[in-house]
Design a protein around this motif. Structure first.
Motif, mmCIF file in Angstrom:
data_model
loop_
_atom_site.group_PDB
_atom_site.id
_atom_site.type_symbol
_atom_site.label_atom_id
_atom_site.label_comp_id
_atom_site.label_asym_id
_atom_site.label_seq_id
_atom_site.Cartn_x
_atom_site.Cartn_y
_atom_site.Cartn_z
ATOM 1 N N GLY A 159 8.524 -9.371 3.776
ATOM 2 C CA GLY A 159 7.273 -10.060 4.619
ATOM 3 C C GLY A 159 6.415 -8.746 4.239
ATOM 4 N N ASN A 160 6.770 -7.730 2.931
ATOM 5 C CA ASN A 160 6.023 -6.567 2.534
ATOM 6 C C ASN A 160 4.259 -6.893 1.713
ATOM 7 O OD1 ASN A 160 4.318 -4.873 1.587
ATOM 8 N ND2 ASN A 160 6.256 -3.084 2.692
ATOM 9 N N GLU A 161 3.399 -7.621 2.690
ATOM 10 C CA GLU A 161 2.259 -8.262 1.471
ATOM 11 C C GLU A 161 1.543 -7.194 1.010
ATOM 12 O OE1 GLU A 161 -0.866 -10.170 4.397
ATOM 13 O OE2 GLU A 161 1.081 -10.699 5.690
ATOM 14 N N ILE A 162 1.901 -6.014 1.109
ATOM 15 C CA ILE A 162 0.910 -4.438 -0.100
ATOM 16 C C ILE A 162 2.185 -4.956 -1.309
ATOM 17 C CG2 ILE A 162 0.785 -2.732 -0.947
ATOM 18 C CD1 ILE A 162 0.871 -2.031 2.462
ATOM 19 N N ASN A 191 3.761 -7.724 -2.310
ATOM 20 C CA ASN A 191 3.197 -9.296 -2.755
ATOM 21 C C ASN A 191 2.027 -8.639 -3.715
ATOM 22 O OD1 ASN A 191 3.587 -11.771 -3.299
ATOM 23 N ND2 ASN A 191 2.435 -12.637 -2.113
ATOM 24 N N GLU A 192 1.517 -8.340 -3.260
ATOM 25 C CA GLU A 192 -0.346 -7.867 -4.064
ATOM 26 C C GLU A 192 0.305 -6.849 -5.394
ATOM 27 O OE1 GLU A 192 -3.054 -5.894 -1.862
ATOM 28 O OE2 GLU A 192 -2.927 -7.488 -0.209
ATOM 29 N N ARG A 209 9.027 -6.737 -5.295
ATOM 30 C CA ARG A 209 9.611 -8.349 -5.444
ATOM 31 C C ARG A 209 10.783 -8.540 -4.330
ATOM 32 N NH1 ARG A 209 7.608 -12.235 -8.647
ATOM 33 N NH2 ARG A 209 8.843 -10.304 -11.274
ATOM 34 N N SER A 259 6.568 -3.816 13.150
ATOM 35 C CA SER A 259 5.650 -4.798 12.301
ATOM 36 C C SER A 259 4.755 -4.160 12.609
ATOM 37 C CB SER A 259 5.963 -5.854 12.622
ATOM 38 O OG SER A 259 7.060 -6.634 12.513
ATOM 39 N N SER A 278 2.341 -8.991 -8.283
ATOM 40 C CA SER A 278 0.837 -9.831 -8.601
ATOM 41 C C SER A 278 -0.015 -9.203 -9.946
ATOM 42 C CB SER A 278 0.152 -10.256 -7.858
ATOM 43 O OG SER A 278 0.132 -11.224 -6.905
ATOM 44 N N SER A 305 0.140 -5.706 7.897
ATOM 45 C CA SER A 305 0.723 -5.935 5.925
ATOM 46 C C SER A 305 2.362 -6.103 6.205
ATOM 47 C CB SER A 305 -0.178 -5.334 4.981
ATOM 48 O OG SER A 305 0.442 -3.645 5.271
ATOM 49 N N GLY A 306 3.014 -6.279 7.236
ATOM 50 C CA GLY A 306 4.550 -5.897 6.850
ATOM 51 C C GLY A 306 4.994 -5.152 8.129
ATOM 52 N N CYS A 331 9.000 -8.163 -1.202
ATOM 53 C CA CYS A 331 8.335 -9.071 -0.891
ATOM 54 C C CYS A 331 9.077 -10.485 -0.350
ATOM 55 C CB CYS A 331 7.985 -10.395 -1.676
ATOM 56 S SG CYS A 331 6.391 -9.138 -3.066
#
Length: 161
Positions: free
Chosen positions: A129-132, A134-135, A123, A58, A138, A61-62, A126
């Motif tokens: 838990g990978n925030e990057i 997720n960005e 996706r 961890s 988007s 950013s995930g 995501c």
């Protein structure tokens, strides 16, 4: 749709077990009373775990990617950027894609399919838990929205002419 090199994800329990094993090895290796033989065995086990490319730790950013997974992640980002450039060139261009020839239209459609496939791949990250990721999803969704608007204009043009 283009192949996006899907990475099979581990079950949550197996991934946790591998992470726990890795952490346990690190704790054991820190013990100063270990014999050289024990240290060698622990190092061997640790290298085998690492070679499996299944350990993720961890980070802020995930999950931090293993080297091979990180390389695949970066390759996917590069492919997304390339597809985005192909799509966005047409956003600034007032020409009609379908009048630019079949090859150009095929390249545009392929770029849209690449973005779609890569967005789906990101996706999946995501959910880990990978925030990057997720960005990036988007960003990819915005690219797809622009492409769909352009394709709608193309369809209207075809129907009218």
């Amino acid at each position: 749709m283009g192949d996006v090199g899907m990475i099979p994800s581990l079950s949550h329990n197996r991934q946790e077990s591998l992470l726990a094993a890795h952490n346990l090895l690190k704790e054991l290796e820190a013990n100063e009373s270990l014999t050289d033989e024990m240290k060698r065995v622990l190092a061997d086990i640790d290298s085998k775990l690492s070679a499996m490319n299944l350990i993720s730790e961890s980070g802020p950013s995930g999950p931090v990617q293993t080297p091979s997974r990180e390389a695949e992640f970066n390759e996917a980002k590069t492919r997304l950027k390339s597809a985005e450039e192909k799509i966005m060139i047409w956003e600034a261009n007032q020409s009609i894609i379908c009048e630019s020839g079949q090859e150009t239209a095929s390249e545009y459609i392929q770029a849209v399919e690449d973005v779609w496939g890569l967005v789906e791949w990101f996706r999946g990250l995501c959910s880990e838990g990978n925030e990057i990721a997720n960005e990036i999803v988007s960003q990819g969704d915005a690219i797809l929205q622009a492409a769909m608007s352009r394709l709608e204009e193309e369809l209207e043009y075809i129907l009218v002419h």
